[in-house]
Design a protein around this motif. Structure first.
Motif, PDB file in Angstrom:
ATOM      1  N   LEU A   1       2.319  -4.400  -8.419  1.00  0.00           N
ATOM      2  CA  LEU A   1       1.924  -4.060  -7.055  1.00  0.00           C
ATOM      3  C   LEU A   1       0.432  -4.297  -6.844  1.00  0.00           C
ATOM      4  CD1 LEU A   1       3.967  -0.777  -6.449  1.00  0.00           C
ATOM      5  CD2 LEU A   1       4.333  -2.997  -5.354  1.00  0.00           C
ATOM      6  N   GLU A   2      -0.371  -3.926  -7.822  1.00  0.00           N
ATOM      7  CA  GLU A   2      -1.813  -4.154  -7.707  1.00  0.00           C
ATOM      8  C   GLU A   2      -2.129  -5.640  -7.637  1.00  0.00           C
ATOM      9  OE1 GLU A   2      -3.828  -0.260  -9.835  1.00  0.00           O
ATOM     10  OE2 GLU A   2      -3.220  -1.947 -11.096  1.00  0.00           O
ATOM     11  N   ALA A   3      -1.402  -6.442  -8.412  1.00  0.00           N
ATOM     12  CA  ALA A   3      -1.612  -7.896  -8.374  1.00  0.00           C
ATOM     13  C   ALA A   3      -1.201  -8.465  -7.018  1.00  0.00           C
ATOM     14  CB  ALA A   3      -0.814  -8.563  -9.492  1.00  0.00           C
ATOM     15  N   ARG A   4      -0.087  -7.959  -6.490  1.00  0.00           N
ATOM     16  CA  ARG A   4       0.372  -8.425  -5.189  1.00  0.00           C
ATOM     17  C   ARG A   4      -0.617  -8.035  -4.090  1.00  0.00           C
ATOM     18  NH1 ARG A   4       5.895  -6.421  -2.238  1.00  0.00           N
ATOM     19  NH2 ARG A   4       5.988  -8.000  -0.598  1.00  0.00           N
ATOM     20  N   LEU A   5      -1.131  -6.805  -4.168  1.00  0.00           N
ATOM     21  CA  LEU A   5      -2.100  -6.346  -3.180  1.00  0.00           C
ATOM     22  C   LEU A   5      -3.363  -7.203  -3.225  1.00  0.00           C
ATOM     23  CD1 LEU A   5      -2.863  -4.227  -1.045  1.00  0.00           C
ATOM     24  CD2 LEU A   5      -3.822  -2.837  -2.897  1.00  0.00           C
ATOM     25  N   ALA A   6      -3.828  -7.512  -4.419  1.00  0.00           N
ATOM     26  CA  ALA A   6      -5.026  -8.339  -4.551  1.00  0.00           C
ATOM     27  C   ALA A   6      -4.810  -9.710  -3.921  1.00  0.00           C
ATOM     28  CB  ALA A   6      -5.405  -8.481  -6.025  1.00  0.00           C
ATOM     29  N   GLY A   7      -3.595 -10.262  -4.101  1.00  0.00           N
ATOM     30  CA  GLY A   7      -3.304 -11.568  -3.521  1.00  0.00           C
ATOM     31  C   GLY A   7      -3.271 -11.536  -2.007  1.00  0.00           C
ATOM     32  N   VAL A   8      -2.644 -10.508  -1.439  1.00  0.00           N
ATOM     33  CA  VAL A   8      -2.566 -10.393   0.021  1.00  0.00           C
ATOM     34  C   VAL A   8      -3.954 -10.178   0.612  1.00  0.00           C
ATOM     35  CG1 VAL A   8      -1.667  -9.019   1.933  1.00  0.00           C
ATOM     36  CG2 VAL A   8      -0.204  -9.539  -0.018  1.00  0.00           C
TER      37      VAL A   8
ATOM     38  N   THR B   1       7.594   7.381 -19.756  1.00  0.00           N
ATOM     39  CA  THR B   1       7.032   7.672 -18.425  1.00  0.00           C
ATOM     40  C   THR B   1       5.772   6.859 -18.193  1.00  0.00           C
ATOM     41  OG1 THR B   1       7.916   9.925 -18.431  1.00  0.00           O
ATOM     42  CG2 THR B   1       6.059   9.488 -16.960  1.00  0.00           C
ATOM     43  N   TYR B   2       4.905   6.812 -19.209  1.00  0.00           N
ATOM     44  CA  TYR B   2       3.663   6.045 -19.094  1.00  0.00           C
ATOM     45  C   TYR B   2       3.951   4.555 -18.962  1.00  0.00           C
ATOM     46  CZ  TYR B   2      -0.970   4.238 -20.229  1.00  0.00           C
ATOM     47  OH  TYR B   2      -2.172   3.576 -20.203  1.00  0.00           O
ATOM     48  N   ARG B   3       4.890   4.062 -19.743  1.00  0.00           N
ATOM     49  CA  ARG B   3       5.250   2.641 -19.704  1.00  0.00           C
ATOM     50  C   ARG B   3       5.849   2.260 -18.349  1.00  0.00           C
ATOM     51  NH1 ARG B   3       7.873   2.769 -23.894  1.00  0.00           N
ATOM     52  NH2 ARG B   3       9.976   3.069 -23.062  1.00  0.00           N
ATOM     53  N   ASP B   4       6.726   3.109 -17.826  1.00  0.00           N
ATOM     54  CA  ASP B   4       7.343   2.831 -16.521  1.00  0.00           C
ATOM     55  C   ASP B   4       6.290   2.801 -15.418  1.00  0.00           C
ATOM     56  OD1 ASP B   4       9.789   2.739 -17.744  1.00  0.00           O
ATOM     57  OD2 ASP B   4      10.415   4.761 -17.116  1.00  0.00           O
ATOM     58  N   PHE B   5       5.328   3.708 -15.528  1.00  0.00           N
ATOM     59  CA  PHE B   5       4.263   3.745 -14.532  1.00  0.00           C
ATOM     60  C   PHE B   5       3.458   2.445 -14.544  1.00  0.00           C
ATOM     61  CE2 PHE B   5      -0.335   4.536 -13.977  1.00  0.00           C
ATOM     62  CZ  PHE B   5      -0.355   4.811 -12.622  1.00  0.00           C
ATOM     63  N   GLN B   6       3.065   2.006 -15.747  1.00  0.00           N
ATOM     64  CA  GLN B   6       2.292   0.771 -15.857  1.00  0.00           C
ATOM     65  C   GLN B   6       3.087  -0.424 -15.342  1.00  0.00           C
ATOM     66  OE1 GLN B   6      -0.880   0.468 -16.770  1.00  0.00           O
ATOM     67  NE2 GLN B   6      -1.113   2.660 -17.100  1.00  0.00           N
ATOM     68  N   GLU B   7       4.379  -0.468 -15.669  1.00  0.00           N
ATOM     69  CA  GLU B   7       5.209  -1.604 -15.258  1.00  0.00           C
ATOM     70  C   GLU B   7       5.439  -1.621 -13.749  1.00  0.00           C
ATOM     71  OE1 GLU B   7       8.733  -1.270 -17.589  1.00  0.00           O
ATOM     72  OE2 GLU B   7       7.801  -2.071 -19.411  1.00  0.00           O
ATOM     73  N   ALA B   8       5.384  -0.458 -13.133  1.00  0.00           N
ATOM     74  CA  ALA B   8       5.555  -0.396 -11.682  1.00  0.00           C
ATOM     75  C   ALA B   8       4.251  -0.705 -10.950  1.00  0.00           C
ATOM     76  CB  ALA B   8       6.059   0.987 -11.276  1.00  0.00           C
ATOM     77  N   LYS B   9       3.129  -0.219 -11.498  1.00  0.00           N
ATOM     78  CA  LYS B   9       1.871  -0.306 -10.753  1.00  0.00           C
ATOM     79  C   LYS B   9       1.191  -1.667 -10.874  1.00  0.00           C
ATOM     80  CE  LYS B   9      -2.241   2.318  -9.616  1.00  0.00           C
ATOM     81  NZ  LYS B   9      -3.003   3.562  -9.800  1.00  0.00           N
TER      82      LYS B   9
ATOM     83  N   VAL C   1       0.832  -1.207   0.000  1.00  0.00           N
ATOM     84  CA  VAL C   1       0.000   0.000   0.000  1.00  0.00           C
ATOM     85  C   VAL C   1       0.867   1.257   0.000  1.00  0.00           C
ATOM     86  CG1 VAL C   1      -1.626   1.349   1.387  1.00  0.00           C
ATOM     87  CG2 VAL C   1      -2.008  -1.094   1.050  1.00  0.00           C
ATOM     88  N   VAL C   2       1.938   1.244   0.791  1.00  0.00           N
ATOM     89  CA  VAL C   2       2.833   2.406   0.844  1.00  0.00           C
ATOM     90  C   VAL C   2       3.523   2.620  -0.492  1.00  0.00           C
ATOM     91  CG1 VAL C   2       4.969   3.282   1.880  1.00  0.00           C
ATOM     92  CG2 VAL C   2       3.178   2.317   3.341  1.00  0.00           C
ATOM     93  N   GLN C   3       3.946   1.524  -1.133  1.00  0.00           N
ATOM     94  CA  GLN C   3       4.581   1.664  -2.442  1.00  0.00           C
ATOM     95  C   GLN C   3       3.602   2.214  -3.478  1.00  0.00           C
ATOM     96  OE1 GLN C   3       7.365  -1.447  -3.888  1.00  0.00           O
ATOM     97  NE2 GLN C   3       6.871  -2.530  -1.995  1.00  0.00           N
ATOM     98  N   LEU C   4       2.357   1.735  -3.432  1.00  0.00           N
ATOM     99  CA  LEU C   4       1.356   2.233  -4.369  1.00  0.00           C
ATOM    100  C   LEU C   4       1.068   3.715  -4.126  1.00  0.00           C
ATOM    101  CD1 LEU C   4      -1.163  -0.744  -4.526  1.00  0.00           C
ATOM    102  CD2 LEU C   4       0.065   0.245  -6.466  1.00  0.00           C
ATOM    103  N   ALA C   5       1.096   4.124  -2.852  1.00  0.00           N
ATOM    104  CA  ALA C   5       0.802   5.520  -2.522  1.00  0.00           C
ATOM    105  C   ALA C   5       1.848   6.472  -3.086  1.00  0.00           C
ATOM    106  CB  ALA C   5       0.695   5.694  -1.014  1.00  0.00           C
TER     107      ALA C   5
END
Length: 327
Positions: free
Chosen positions: A83-90, A72-80, A25-29
């Protein structure tokens, strides 16, 4: 009563999952809430949006479509996305275990308190800017001692915080930042018209903010949430605070930080003898103080009431210690 092996395993699992959840959550923020392309006059522009501390969505253009903004857009998608998949799993795992933790009757606080503390903890404010005091602190001590208090010590539906001093410094803007963060948990929180130390939401849930007389003058300009200075609050910042993960009544893990249980217990006993304090509160203070001292004696030898501790106690707290048998 000591917690069972099953309860202890549940607390360990809750703690591990909470730390993983908070990390994601902190990384996503730290990332923008989102990015998108917008066509204006037949030309594409990259925009990002995010929610500011006041809860308002802010949108900003990053410029026209170029190799730089595409990267910039590609890096954002690759980072987010990971994390969203990991958050959904947790979160799926927490939802799976939450009913089990409730059935095990792990130490728990109400859902509103859980939501509030999780929001503050995402901003790293729990244990650094505020400690939980009052009855909810007992839940932290249940986790720390791996035991449970007798029935009848349940918390009321409100939260009490005392302000911490980071490295001995005072930041008069902390109450305002706390309020902005709390509004992310519940935008209906406002400062009570009856007392500037109290926040209240649409359901009547209250949060009180306290501090001590030593630093009170440095919070004189705090607005709009103004901590109330009370005698004895400085004692709750002494010693080794307790940091624990428990659950709320929905079964979701939550981090709580409370004062050193020795100072908490002796402060409660001191309060129970204060002239002018309502009788019902004095009785509750005495019961809680004695109960925490008993738990320390039985299960918390790492918070020893030894000679060194006693020698360094403020005189008014030393007076609250139970009589020791003669040698």
């Amino acid at each position: 009563m000591q917690l069972s092996d099953e309860q202890l395993r549940g607390l360990v699992n809750a703690g591990q999952l909470y730390e993983t959840w908070k990390d994601v959550v902190v990384q996503l923020a730290k990332l923008p809430g989102g990015m998108y392309w917008r066509v204006i006059n037949s030309k594409a522009y990259l925009y990002k949006y995010a929610t500011d501390p006041a809860g308002l969505q802010q949108t900003k253009s990053l410029g026209p479509r170029t190799p730089r903004t595409e990267a910039t857009y590609r890096d954002f998608q690759e980072a987010k996305k990971p994390l969203e998949a990991r958050l959904a799993g947790v979160e799926a795992r927490i939802k799976e275990l939450a009913p089990v933790w409730r059935t095990l009757r792990l130490p728990a606080i109400d859902r509103s308190a859980g939501r509030i503390l999780r929001t503050l903890d995402q901003a790293n404010l729990v244990g650094t800017s505020v400690l939980v005091i009052g009855t909810y602190a007992l839940k932290a001590y249940e986790v720390e001692s791996a035991s449970s208090f007798p029935a009848g010590m349940d918390a009321t539906e409100d939260l009490d915080f005392t302000l911490c001093l980071n490295d001995g410094t005072v930041d008069p803007d902390v109450p305002r930042r706390l309020l902005l963060t709390l509004k992310q948990a519940d935008p209906t929180f406002i400062v009570s018209t009856r007392s500037a130390k109290t926040l209240v939401n649409k359901d009547g849930y209250k949060i009180d903010l306290l501090t001590n007389n030593v630093v009170a003058s440095q919070y004189a300009t705090a607005r709009p949430w103004k901590p109330q200075a009370l005698e004895g609050q400085e004692w709750l910042l002494l010693g080794k605070p307790v940091s624990a993960v428990l659950i709320d009544f929905a079964g979701w893990p939550v981090h709580i930080a409370a004062p050193d249980p020795r100072y908490f217990a002796l402060h409660k006993l001191w309060l129970s003898k204060r002239k002018g304090r309502p009788a019902a509160k004095r009785v509750k203070d005495e019961r809680q103080g004695k109960a925490v001292l008993e738990v320390i004696k039985q299960y918390m030898d790492h918070y020893a009431l030894d000679d060194e501790f006693v020698a360094n106690l403020p005189a008014r707290l030393r007076e609250q210690l139970p009589s020791r048998p003669a040698a």
